[in-house]
Write a protein that holds these residues in place. Structure first.
Motif, short mmCIF file in Angstrom:
data_model
loop_
_atom_site.label_atom_id
_atom_site.label_comp_id
_atom_site.label_asym_id
_atom_site.label_seq_id
_atom_site.Cartn_x
_atom_site.Cartn_y
_atom_site.Cartn_z
N UNK A 265 52.23 33.98 37.72
CA UNK A 265 52.11 35.05 38.71
C UNK A 265 53.45 35.35 39.36
N UNK A 266 54.25 34.33 39.64
CA UNK A 266 55.56 34.53 40.28
C UNK A 266 56.56 35.21 39.37
N UNK A 267 56.28 35.24 38.06
CA UNK A 267 57.20 35.88 37.11
C UNK A 267 56.97 37.38 37.00
N UNK A 268 55.93 37.89 37.66
CA UNK A 268 55.47 39.25 37.41
C UNK A 268 55.36 40.09 38.68
N UNK A 269 55.56 41.39 38.51
CA UNK A 269 55.08 42.36 39.48
C UNK A 269 53.94 43.14 38.83
N UNK A 270 52.98 43.58 39.63
CA UNK A 270 51.83 44.31 39.10
C UNK A 270 51.70 45.62 39.87
N UNK A 271 51.57 46.70 39.14
CA UNK A 271 51.40 48.02 39.75
C UNK A 271 50.24 48.75 39.08
N UNK A 272 49.56 49.60 39.85
CA UNK A 272 48.48 50.44 39.32
C UNK A 272 49.03 51.83 39.08
N UNK A 273 48.93 52.29 37.84
CA UNK A 273 49.41 53.62 37.51
C UNK A 273 48.45 54.70 37.97
N UNK A 274 48.81 55.97 37.80
CA UNK A 274 47.95 57.07 38.21
C UNK A 274 46.67 57.12 37.40
N UNK A 275 45.60 57.62 38.03
CA UNK A 275 44.31 57.66 37.38
C UNK A 275 44.16 58.83 36.43
N UNK A 276 43.34 58.65 35.41
CA UNK A 276 43.02 59.70 34.44
C UNK A 276 41.51 59.76 34.35
N UNK B 197 42.10 39.15 35.57
CA UNK B 197 40.93 39.23 36.43
C UNK B 197 41.17 40.28 37.51
N UNK B 198 40.19 41.17 37.73
CA UNK B 198 40.39 42.28 38.67
C UNK B 198 39.14 42.48 39.52
N UNK B 199 39.35 42.73 40.81
CA UNK B 199 38.24 43.10 41.70
C UNK B 199 38.77 44.03 42.78
N UNK B 200 37.86 44.74 43.43
CA UNK B 200 38.20 45.57 44.58
C UNK B 200 38.09 44.71 45.84
N UNK B 201 39.00 44.96 46.79
CA UNK B 201 38.94 44.20 48.05
C UNK B 201 39.17 45.14 49.23
N UNK B 202 38.61 44.73 50.35
CA UNK B 202 38.87 45.37 51.64
C UNK B 202 39.24 44.26 52.60
N UNK B 203 40.53 44.17 52.95
CA UNK B 203 41.01 43.01 53.69
C UNK B 203 40.90 41.79 52.80
N UNK C 131 37.26 50.68 49.41
CA UNK C 131 38.11 49.50 49.21
C UNK C 131 39.56 49.89 49.44
N UNK C 132 40.37 48.90 49.80
CA UNK C 132 41.77 49.17 50.14
C UNK C 132 42.75 48.84 49.01
N UNK C 133 42.34 47.92 48.15
CA UNK C 133 43.31 47.43 47.17
C UNK C 133 42.59 46.79 45.98
N UNK C 134 43.39 46.45 44.98
CA UNK C 134 42.92 45.69 43.82
C UNK C 134 43.46 44.27 43.93
N UNK C 135 42.61 43.30 43.67
CA UNK C 135 43.05 41.91 43.59
C UNK C 135 43.14 41.56 42.11
N UNK C 136 44.34 41.19 41.65
CA UNK C 136 44.61 41.03 40.22
C UNK C 136 45.12 39.62 39.95
N UNK C 137 44.47 38.96 38.99
CA UNK C 137 44.94 37.67 38.48
C UNK C 137 45.53 37.90 37.09
N UNK C 138 46.82 37.62 36.86
CA UNK C 138 47.33 37.68 35.48
C UNK C 138 46.57 36.70 34.59
N UNK D 214 46.02 32.61 34.96
CA UNK D 214 46.60 32.22 36.24
C UNK D 214 45.52 32.14 37.32
N UNK D 215 45.78 31.29 38.31
CA UNK D 215 44.82 31.11 39.42
C UNK D 215 45.36 31.65 40.74
#
Length: 215
Positions: free
Chosen positions: A83-94, A121-127, A176-183, A186-187
């Motif tokens: 996880x520390x080796x990576x940045x994660x970004x969400x691209x524009x929606x289609x 692993x991906x989920x929606x989160x609010x706070x 929801x405010x954000x995406x919670x992403x696990x590469x 990774x935990x």
């Protein structure tokens, strides 16, 4: 003229018979042309199978020693991306028929190459609270891709977000405010801010997210 003894005649005949039997047995052997003789029906076979030993998976195939069993070939060829080796970004929606596809971009920001393979692993989160169910994995045909990222290189996975309204009364639309992403593998997670996210909550709420493997 002497008298012929019956017992001596029988012994002579037996001797002749035994000699003939030995001659017959000798003729049954077949010459190999190199001075040796093989006999059909022998139980001690010298021409044993010399096929190399290994783990056989089927007729004519041998399992590779470094198969991982998780669909990711070559997983030992380098260091997996942490996880520390990576940045994660969400691209524009289609958008398409009640769903939106957003690419999740994973970029190697370390000083060394690393490997990504499998599903994030991906989920929606609010706070700190998860909104709805985590993303389901989209089926993939064949082995999962193994992507080696040089420093600065990126790979992506496609996130499908289905509008809660598609499921009618089964969903309570919840922002929801954000995406919670696990590469993959990774935990430790990354929180990716994004606008316009809406989850599906409720007692019988279905999963509205699905994720492809890293490519």
């Amino acid at each position: 003229m002497g008298t012929r003894t019956p017992g001596r005649t029988r012994r002579t005949a037996a001797t002749i018979t035994a000699a003939l039997a030995l001659v017959t047995l000798g003729a049954c052997g077949s010459s190999t042309g190199d001075g040796s003789t093989t006999t059909s029906g022998a139980t001690g076979v010298t021409g044993a199978d010399t096929t190399p030993t290994g783990t056989t998976t089927g007729p004519g195939t041998t399992a590779a020693a470094n198969d991982t069993g998780d669909g990711a070939q070559g997983g030992d060829a380098g260091q997996r991306c942490g996880t520390d080796d990576l940045t994660v970004e969400a691209g524009p929606g289609d958008g398409a028929a009640g769903s939106v596809y957003r690419p999740l971009e994973f970029t190697n920001v370390s000083d060394s190459p690393c490997i990504l393979s499998g599903y994030p692993g991906v989920s929606l989160v609010s706070g700190d609270a998860q909104v709805g169910q985590a993303a389901e994995r989209e089926p993939a045909a064949g082995d999962l891709p193994v992507v080696t990222l040089a420093p600065g290189d990126s790979a992506s996975a496609d996130l499908k977000i289905t509008a809660p309204g598609v499921y009618g009364d089964r969903c309570t639309e919840t922002p929801a405010e954000a995406l919670k992403v696990y590469p993959p593998e990774q935990t430790v997670s990354v929180t990716v801010a994004a606008e316009g996210l809406t989850g599906c909550t409720g007692e019988d709420a279905p999963a509205t997210l699905s994720i492809s493997p890293i490519r």
